[in-house]
Design an enzyme around this catalytic site. Structure first.
Site, mmCIF file in Angstrom:
data_model
loop_
_atom_site.group_PDB
_atom_site.id
_atom_site.type_symbol
_atom_site.label_atom_id
_atom_site.label_comp_id
_atom_site.label_asym_id
_atom_site.label_seq_id
_atom_site.Cartn_x
_atom_site.Cartn_y
_atom_site.Cartn_z
ATOM 1 N NE ARG A 1 56.681 58.990 -4.007
ATOM 2 C CZ ARG A 1 55.556 58.298 -4.014
ATOM 3 N NH1 ARG A 1 55.575 57.007 -3.703
ATOM 4 N NH2 ARG A 1 54.411 58.885 -4.308
ATOM 5 C CB CYS B 1 56.723 63.665 7.929
ATOM 6 S SG CYS B 1 57.486 62.026 8.048
#
Length: 336
Positions: free
Chosen positions: A220, A96
């Site tokens: 995504r 992340c």
């Protein structure tokens, strides 16, 4: 999990990979489905909100919880907590890139501290659950250490590595580089997944050919498009992919997602109140509608009048209002 073709996994995504989303990904064929990031520190301090993020009871196998943190003792404790709640595997986030995570030495910042990263893997493995790790290429172009880092994670006991083809400094910009995943795969004995910019069956094939990995991880591109999993799987099986869904199917899936999210939000609202009264149910519904505004926008992306639909969806506060809007859209009576 299938052995005759590469794996197709749904990536863990903060704020997205909740219980309902995971169920939808499974229903559309995803082999591995990861939960969103859960803070080991928050579990240590018994955060109620973090407990709600897990939402594992009754979920289908394989239940994978993604943890993040930088304190091995908290990681060991968190791993045992999620195991008791029904987790069957743990993934540790070491990729992340967002500032609020890396400033605490967590997420992608761990790629600068492989000794601590190894300690976290060993700590989580004390739970007896299999532990996987999601990484990036490195911190920046001067510190591309994915291969050496992945080897250290394997040595610490990780059973699978997912490689996102960008450095932390890239965030989500530029094109993903799958070539480093190929070197990781060559150096490791455990399975490796390649991740980044895989948004079609053709891209999945290209990523696998370039990397030689054991599977792909979709991020995504799956947002508002869970049909992508079956399309990729069909191509991997040597079949023609199913056609893209038409508007009626897209909206039916969007409404199913919304109704199921209402059910989960009502459940947790009643859990907080300790009763299933009208106030708890109403608060649960409003929370569901608000949490679904972005996912609903993903679903309608590409449809005629999508911008007007997004505008109108953001003004509504009940499931019934959204159902009426979509009914008008499909019946031809919608006036954007």
């Amino acid at each position: 999990m299938p052995a005759i073709r590469p794996l197709v996994a749904a990536a863990p995504m903060a704020g997205t990979s909740n219980r309902v989303f995971r169920d939808i990904c499974r229903a559309h064929g995803a082999d591995l489905v990861y939960g969103e990031m859960v803070s080991a520190t928050a579990l240590h301090y018994k955060s109620r909100r973090t407990r709600e993020l897990l939402d594992l009871k009754g979920e289908k196998s394989l239940r994978i919880v993604q943890l993040f943190g930088s304190v091995p003792e908290y990681m060991a404790e968190a791993a045992c907590i999620v195991k008791d709640l029904g987790a069957e595997a743990i993934d540790i986030n070491m990729g992340c890139p967002v500032p609020k995570v890396v400033k605490n030495g967590e997420g992608a910042a761990l790629m600068k501290n492989p000794a601590l990263a190894q300690a976290l893997v060993k700590a989580a493995a004390q739970s007896g659950l299999p532990v996987s790790v999601k990484i990036r290429l490195g911190w920046d172009d001067q510190q591309r250490n994915a291969v050496d880092f992945a080897q250290k994670m394997e040595a610490a006991g990780a059973v699978l590595i997912a490689v996102h083809g960008r450095t932390r400094s890239q965030m989500y910009q530029g094109r993903a580089d799958w070539r480093v995943a190929a070197e990781v795969k060559r150096r490791l004995a455990i399975p490796v997944l390649v991740n980044g910019d895989i948004d079609s069956p053709a891209q999945a094939i290209a990523a696998l050919e370039q990397s030689g990995c054991d599977g792909v991880m979709i991020g995504r591109a799956m947002l508002g498009n869970p049909w992508l999993f079956r399309q990729i799987i069909a191509v991997l099986q040597g079949k023609n992919p199913p056609p893209p869904p038409e508007a009626a199917e897209i909206i039916a899936q969007a409404l199913s997602h919304l109704r199921r999210q209402r059910g989960r939000c009502r459940y947790w609202s009643c859990w907080r109140y300790g009763a299933s009264d009208a106030k708890a149910l109403a608060e649960g519904e409003l929370a569901a509608v608000r949490s679904m505004r972005t996912p609903l926008a993903w679903y309608v992306r590409g449809l005629p009048h999508a911008a007007a639909l997004r505008r109108d969806l953001n003004r509504l506060n009940s499931v019934e209002e959204i159902e009426a809007l979509f009914h008008a859209y499909l019946s031809g009576s919608y006036c954007p």
